[in-house]
Design a protein around this motif. Structure first.
Motif, PDB file in Angstrom:
ATOM      1  N   ARG A 187      48.136  19.347  53.347  1.00 44.47           N
ATOM      2  CA  ARG A 187      47.880  20.784  53.235  1.00 44.47           C
ATOM      3  C   ARG A 187      48.970  21.498  52.430  1.00 44.47           C
ATOM      4  N   ILE A 188      50.222  21.132  52.685  1.00 45.78           N
ATOM      5  CA  ILE A 188      51.319  21.862  52.040  1.00 45.78           C
ATOM      6  C   ILE A 188      51.792  21.172  50.761  1.00 45.78           C
ATOM      7  N   LYS A 189      51.094  20.093  50.360  1.00 50.46           N
ATOM      8  CA  LYS A 189      51.366  19.397  49.098  1.00 50.46           C
ATOM      9  C   LYS A 189      52.785  18.824  49.032  1.00 50.46           C
ATOM     10  N   VAL A 190      53.173  18.153  50.124  1.00 52.61           N
ATOM     11  CA  VAL A 190      54.494  17.516  50.198  1.00 52.61           C
ATOM     12  C   VAL A 190      54.324  16.018  50.394  1.00 52.61           C
ATOM     13  N   HIS A 191      55.008  15.249  49.588  1.00 53.65           N
ATOM     14  CA  HIS A 191      55.022  13.783  49.676  1.00 53.65           C
ATOM     15  C   HIS A 191      55.737  13.386  50.979  1.00 53.65           C
ATOM     16  N   PRO A 192      55.219  12.381  51.710  1.00 52.60           N
ATOM     17  CA  PRO A 192      55.832  12.010  52.986  1.00 52.60           C
ATOM     18  C   PRO A 192      57.267  11.503  52.884  1.00 52.60           C
ATOM     19  N   LEU A 193      57.679  11.012  51.713  1.00 52.69           N
ATOM     20  CA  LEU A 193      59.050  10.512  51.548  1.00 52.69           C
ATOM     21  C   LEU A 193      60.015  11.589  51.063  1.00 52.69           C
ATOM     22  N   SER A 194      59.573  12.834  51.023  1.00 54.03           N
ATOM     23  CA  SER A 194      60.469  13.943  50.687  1.00 54.03           C
ATOM     24  C   SER A 194      61.503  14.118  51.788  1.00 54.03           C
ATOM     25  N   THR A 195      62.753  14.369  51.406  1.00 54.84           N
ATOM     26  CA  THR A 195      63.782  14.646  52.407  1.00 54.84           C
ATOM     27  C   THR A 195      63.768  16.127  52.751  1.00 54.84           C
ATOM     28  N   LEU A 196      64.073  16.426  54.000  1.00 56.98           N
ATOM     29  CA  LEU A 196      64.030  17.811  54.461  1.00 56.98           C
ATOM     30  C   LEU A 196      65.001  18.692  53.689  1.00 56.98           C
ATOM     31  N   GLY A 197      66.179  18.149  53.383  1.00 60.34           N
ATOM     32  CA  GLY A 197      67.181  18.943  52.691  1.00 60.34           C
ATOM     33  C   GLY A 197      66.786  19.326  51.282  1.00 60.34           C
ATOM     34  N   ALA A 198      65.861  18.576  50.693  1.00 62.22           N
ATOM     35  CA  ALA A 198      65.426  18.869  49.325  1.00 62.22           C
ATOM     36  C   ALA A 198      64.276  19.868  49.281  1.00 62.22           C
ATOM     37  N   LEU A 199      63.646  20.108  50.404  1.00 68.39           N
ATOM     38  CA  LEU A 199      62.527  21.050  50.424  1.00 68.39           C
ATOM     39  C   LEU A 199      63.039  22.478  50.253  1.00 68.39           C
ATOM     40  N   PRO A 200      62.439  23.243  49.370  1.00 67.99           N
ATOM     41  CA  PRO A 200      62.792  24.663  49.274  1.00 67.99           C
ATOM     42  C   PRO A 200      62.523  25.332  50.624  1.00 67.99           C
ATOM     43  N   GLU A 201      63.321  26.333  50.965  1.00 74.04           N
ATOM     44  CA  GLU A 201      63.160  26.959  52.282  1.00 74.04           C
ATOM     45  C   GLU A 201      61.750  27.483  52.515  1.00 74.04           C
ATOM     46  N   PRO A 202      61.076  28.109  51.549  1.00 77.68           N
ATOM     47  CA  PRO A 202      59.693  28.544  51.793  1.00 77.68           C
ATOM     48  C   PRO A 202      58.770  27.375  52.151  1.00 77.68           C
ATOM     49  N   LYS A 203      59.017  26.215  51.534  1.00 76.40           N
ATOM     50  CA  LYS A 203      58.186  25.049  51.827  1.00 76.40           C
ATOM     51  C   LYS A 203      58.504  24.508  53.222  1.00 76.40           C
ATOM     52  N   LEU A 204      59.773  24.562  53.628  1.00 73.19           N
ATOM     53  CA  LEU A 204      60.162  24.136  54.972  1.00 73.19           C
ATOM     54  C   LEU A 204      59.515  25.039  56.018  1.00 73.19           C
ATOM     55  N   LYS A 205      59.499  26.330  55.747  1.00 76.57           N
ATOM     56  CA  LYS A 205      58.851  27.279  56.672  1.00 76.57           C
ATOM     57  C   LYS A 205      57.346  27.029  56.727  1.00 76.57           C
ATOM     58  N   GLU A 206      56.786  26.697  55.576  1.00 76.54           N
ATOM     59  CA  GLU A 206      55.350  26.411  55.526  1.00 76.54           C
ATOM     60  C   GLU A 206      55.020  25.178  56.362  1.00 76.54           C
ATOM     61  N   LEU A 207      55.904  24.176  56.312  1.00 77.13           N
ATOM     62  CA  LEU A 207      55.699  22.973  57.113  1.00 77.13           C
ATOM     63  C   LEU A 207      55.630  23.324  58.596  1.00 77.13           C
ATOM     64  N   VAL A 208      56.572  24.106  59.062  1.00 81.09           N
ATOM     65  CA  VAL A 208      56.604  24.504  60.477  1.00 81.09           C
ATOM     66  C   VAL A 208      55.344  25.292  60.837  1.00 81.09           C
ATOM     67  N   GLN A 209      54.979  26.208  59.982  1.00 85.20           N
ATOM     68  CA  GLN A 209      53.796  27.043  60.234  1.00 85.20           C
ATOM     69  C   GLN A 209      52.524  26.208  60.305  1.00 85.20           C
ATOM     70  N   GLU A 210      52.390  25.250  59.398  1.00 83.89           N
ATOM     71  CA  GLU A 210      51.161  24.463  59.337  1.00 83.89           C
ATOM     72  C   GLU A 210      51.030  23.472  60.479  1.00 83.89           C
ATOM     73  N   VAL A 211      52.150  22.998  61.026  1.00 82.33           N
ATOM     74  CA  VAL A 211      52.076  22.115  62.193  1.00 82.33           C
ATOM     75  C   VAL A 211      51.392  22.851  63.339  1.00 82.33           C
ATOM     76  N   ARG A 212      51.828  24.051  63.588  1.00 82.47           N
ATOM     77  CA  ARG A 212      51.235  24.873  64.648  1.00 82.47           C
ATOM     78  C   ARG A 212      49.775  25.191  64.331  1.00 82.47           C
ATOM     79  N   GLN A 213      49.492  25.597  63.103  1.00 85.03           N
ATOM     80  CA  GLN A 213      48.133  25.961  62.707  1.00 85.03           C
ATOM     81  C   GLN A 213      47.188  24.771  62.826  1.00 85.03           C
ATOM     82  N   TYR A 214      47.642  23.614  62.306  1.00 86.10           N
ATOM     83  CA  TYR A 214      46.754  22.459  62.331  1.00 86.10           C
ATOM     84  C   TYR A 214      46.508  21.978  63.761  1.00 86.10           C
ATOM     85  N   ALA A 215      47.501  22.115  64.628  1.00 81.32           N
ATOM     86  CA  ALA A 215      47.329  21.692  66.015  1.00 81.32           C
ATOM     87  C   ALA A 215      46.165  22.434  66.668  1.00 81.32           C
ATOM     88  N   PHE A 216      46.051  23.718  66.400  1.00 82.84           N
ATOM     89  CA  PHE A 216      44.962  24.489  67.009  1.00 82.84           C
ATOM     90  C   PHE A 216      43.643  24.269  66.274  1.00 82.84           C
TER      91      PHE A 216
END
Length: 267
Positions: free
Chosen positions: A182-211
């Motif tokens: 959904r957020i267009k991130v490769h699974p081998l991406s390191t967290l530290g390399a993710l731009p902060e907006p993309k890191l926030k999107e990851l957190v948001q989408e985990v919650r959204q997808y769960a529901f």
């Protein structure tokens, strides 16, 4: 007294938990026992091959049922019974499987059967053990806390972070694959390399997808909505997905090398 049996559609909804359970599936179990109004009832008998002190359970009155991640909790006055579904746990309500039962709990007119799971008695108060704000399905979920935890582990791979129950309790391999797609991130991406907006999107989408997961599972349409998990072709790019066991968790990942960006630290 003979245990009452639901109609077929109720059994399908309430009593079957597929392999590799994730948080939404445990919420469905919790809602099922709440539907039966088992809180406030006494346990009549127990059996099974679990190694807990089973003799402590008969006569105990259930105070409440709770869930945290893949843990199903049956709370009593002096202790809590924890059912951890691990990778392949399952349950049946007022229905039995032919395989050996790990724990069967008999109430006056209903029974709960648990299979291929870990069973443990917890003597400490569960509010001291569990961080409810880390449960992706909980009312207490705190996205800011999850974001801070991710920032503290910059070298961890995205695929591993999404399976870390200390950060995303209840997230499993389905959620991992679908969120990263959904957020267009490769699974081998390191967290530290993710731009902060993309890191926030990851957190948001985990919650959204769960529901979304919870809603689709109740509709019996979950698999129909999978875009990446177990799929062979990327629906965005119409090219073959990569299937690989990734990260320290070595779990199956399904991803597109074209539209899912690989973020890596320069170092």
């Amino acid at each position: 007294m003979q245990a009452k049996v639901f109609h077929k559609q109720d059994i399908e909804f309430y009593s079957t938990l597929v392999c590799m359970p994730e948080g939404p599936s445990i919420v469905i179990l919790r809602e099922a026992v709440e539907h039966l109004k088992l809180a406030g009832q006494k346990i009549q008998s127990v059996e099974g091959n679990s190694k807990i002190d089973q003799h402590l359970l008969p006569g105990q009155t259930v105070l409440s049922f709770r869930s945290w991640g893949k843990h199903f909790l049956i709370c009593f006055k002096e202790f809590t019974l924890r059912i951890h579904f691990l990778m392949f746990g399952s349950y049946r309500i007022n229905e039995r499987k032919e395989t050996p039962v790990r724990l069967r709990i008999q109430f006056a007119s209903d029974e709960l059967n648990f299979y291929t799971c870990s069973v443990k008695l917890i003597n400490e108060p569960v509010d001291l053990i569990y961080d409810w704000s880390g449960d992706i399905m909980a009312v207490e979920w705190n996205a800011a806390n999850a974001l801070e935890k991710l920032k503290r582990i910059p070298q961890v791979l995205s695929c591993d972070a999404l399976l870390d129950q200390d950060i995303f309790a209840g997230s499993g391999n389905i959620i991992k694959n679908e969120v990263l797609f959904r957020i267009k991130v490769h699974p081998l991406s390191t967290l530290g390399a993710l731009p902060e907006p993309k890191l926030k999107e990851l957190v948001q989408e985990v919650r959204q997808y769960a529901f979304d997961f919870l809603r689709w599972k109740k509709e019996f349409t979950l698999r129909k909505h999978w875009l990446a998990h177990t799929k062979k072709t990327c629906p965005r790019c119409n090219i073959p997905f990569i299937k690989s066991h990734t990260g320290k968790t070595n779990r199956r990942s399904f991803f597109c090398e074209n539209c899912q960006v690989l973020y890596l630290d320069i170092d």
